[in-house]
Structure formats: C-alpha cells, structure tokens
Motif scaffolding. Structure first.
Motif, PDB file in Angstrom:
ATOM      1  N   GLY A  66       0.887  -1.248  -0.058  1.00  0.00           N
ATOM      2  CA  GLY A  66       0.052   0.150  -0.009  1.00  0.00           C
ATOM      3  C   GLY A  66       0.744   1.240   0.024  1.00  0.00           C
ATOM      4  O   GLY A  66       0.489   2.192   0.158  1.00  0.00           O
TER       5      GLY A  66
ATOM      6  N   PRO B  96      -0.290   7.292  -1.539  1.00  0.00           N
ATOM      7  CA  PRO B  96      -1.354   7.706  -0.688  1.00  0.00           C
ATOM      8  C   PRO B  96      -1.416   8.825  -0.464  1.00  0.00           C
ATOM      9  O   PRO B  96      -2.437   9.585   0.097  1.00  0.00           O
TER      10      PRO B  96
ATOM     11  N   TRP C   2      -3.563  10.572  -2.900  1.00  0.00           N
ATOM     12  CA  TRP C   2      -4.968  10.355  -2.579  1.00  0.00           C
ATOM     13  C   TRP C   2      -5.652  11.270  -1.709  1.00  0.00           C
ATOM     14  O   TRP C   2      -6.776  11.627  -1.776  1.00  0.00           O
ATOM     15  N   ARG C   3      -4.944  11.196  -0.401  1.00  0.00           N
ATOM     16  CA  ARG C   3      -5.192  12.244   0.635  1.00  0.00           C
ATOM     17  C   ARG C   3      -5.403  13.811   0.214  1.00  0.00           C
ATOM     18  O   ARG C   3      -6.390  14.310   0.794  1.00  0.00           O
TER      19      ARG C   3
ATOM     20  N   ASP D 103     -11.204  12.869   2.999  1.00  0.00           N
ATOM     21  CA  ASP D 103     -12.028  12.001   3.986  1.00  0.00           C
ATOM     22  C   ASP D 103     -12.509  10.650   3.465  1.00  0.00           C
ATOM     23  O   ASP D 103     -13.448  10.288   4.057  1.00  0.00           O
ATOM     24  N   ASP D 104     -12.234  10.442   2.184  1.00  0.00           N
ATOM     25  CA  ASP D 104     -12.584   9.395   1.579  1.00  0.00           C
ATOM     26  C   ASP D 104     -11.562   8.086   1.368  1.00  0.00           C
ATOM     27  O   ASP D 104     -10.371   8.550   1.397  1.00  0.00           O
ATOM     28  N   ARG D 105     -12.109   6.949   1.412  1.00  0.00           N
ATOM     29  CA  ARG D 105     -11.080   5.720   1.421  1.00  0.00           C
ATOM     30  C   ARG D 105     -10.968   5.418  -0.063  1.00  0.00           C
ATOM     31  O   ARG D 105     -11.773   5.954  -0.966  1.00  0.00           O
ATOM     32  N   PHE D 106      -9.669   4.839  -0.422  1.00  0.00           N
ATOM     33  CA  PHE D 106      -9.479   4.840  -1.949  1.00  0.00           C
ATOM     34  C   PHE D 106     -10.395   3.781  -2.656  1.00  0.00           C
ATOM     35  O   PHE D 106     -10.613   2.633  -2.057  1.00  0.00           O
ATOM     36  N   ARG D 107     -10.860   4.119  -3.658  1.00  0.00           N
ATOM     37  CA  ARG D 107     -11.599   3.230  -4.383  1.00  0.00           C
ATOM     38  C   ARG D 107     -11.377   3.547  -6.056  1.00  0.00           C
ATOM     39  O   ARG D 107     -11.279   4.872  -6.447  1.00  0.00           O
TER      40      ARG D 107
ATOM     41  N   ASP E  48     -13.867   6.015  -7.734  1.00  0.00           N
ATOM     42  CA  ASP E  48     -13.927   7.345  -7.693  1.00  0.00           C
ATOM     43  C   ASP E  48     -13.438   8.231  -8.831  1.00  0.00           C
ATOM     44  O   ASP E  48     -12.608   8.010  -9.604  1.00  0.00           O
TER      45      ASP E  48
END
Length: 128
Positions: A19, A41, A44-45, A50-54, A57
């Motif tokens: 990861g 990561p 992504w942040r 506020d969202d988890r990685f998908r 998205d």
C-alpha cells in the motif's frame, strides 16, 4: 537501483502489495494511458482527504485526464530528464481541489516503463 527501491526500500510489486503506492492502471486505461500508473497515498489524501481509496472514484479519472492533457499540450511547470527517468511537474484541479503534482516515468521491476504520480512535495525523487 530502481526508483521504487530508492523510495520505498522495496520493489514496485512489494510497494503495491504494502500500500505504499496505489495502482490506478485500470482507470488510466480509460484515459488512454497504457503504461502502468500508480499514485501515492499522500496524493490520494490530497484529492480525497475524507474518503477511502476506490478505483471507481471519479477523481482518479479526472487526475488521469489532467496528466494526459499536460503531457499532450506540453504545459508542465517543470520537466527533468535523467537516465531512465523523466519527471514532469504540473498543476491540476481535481473536482475543485488544486494540487501540485509530479509524474515520474521510470523502469519498473522488469525494466518496462511505469509511471508514478505523486504530490510535488514528496521528496527524494530527483536525488537518484
């Protein structure tokens, strides 16, 4: 030494498994990018705090198209060529959120080209 070994102390495959980078190649293909692409990561942040990685998205597809348009139109803010590594810095707005980015094209574990997209402030990448 390959880029991922320098950055993460492991191969790209191991970095993906741990990861340390997130594979977005399926999304990149939708934006006509055929080279394997991963993001950090931290990136992504930056675009989705506020969202988890998908993979589903829409911000990822926006990011891929911003990258593609920057490359095609030669509108990067900075560019650097080193042996076996090409780095491009650019700005993008991803669903209203401005981010400063760095795209590195470099050899993967099997020496075939791969790309890693990260935030501009992620250090150490041009010190190889």
């Amino acid at each position: 030494m390959l880029l991922h070994q320098h950055l993460f102390g492991c191969t790209r495959t191991q970095a993906l498994q741990r990861g340390q980078v997130l594979d977005i190649s399926p999304v990149a293909c939708q934006a006509f990018v055929e080279v394997p692409l991963a993001i950090t990561p931290k990136l992504w942040r930056a675009i989705a705090p506020d969202d988890r990685f998908r993979l589903e998205d829409p911000r990822l597809l926006c990011l891929c198209f911003a990258m593609l348009l920057t490359i095609l139109t030669h509108t990067s803010t900075r560019e650097e060529f080193e042996p076996f590594c090409h780095t491009v810095w650019f700005e993008a707005v991803v669903l209203g959120r401005r981010v400063s980015l760095k795209l590195m094209t470099h050899p993967g574990d099997d020496r075939a080209p791969v790309m890693t997209l990260l935030t501009e402030e992620e250090a150490g990448l041009t010190e190889i």
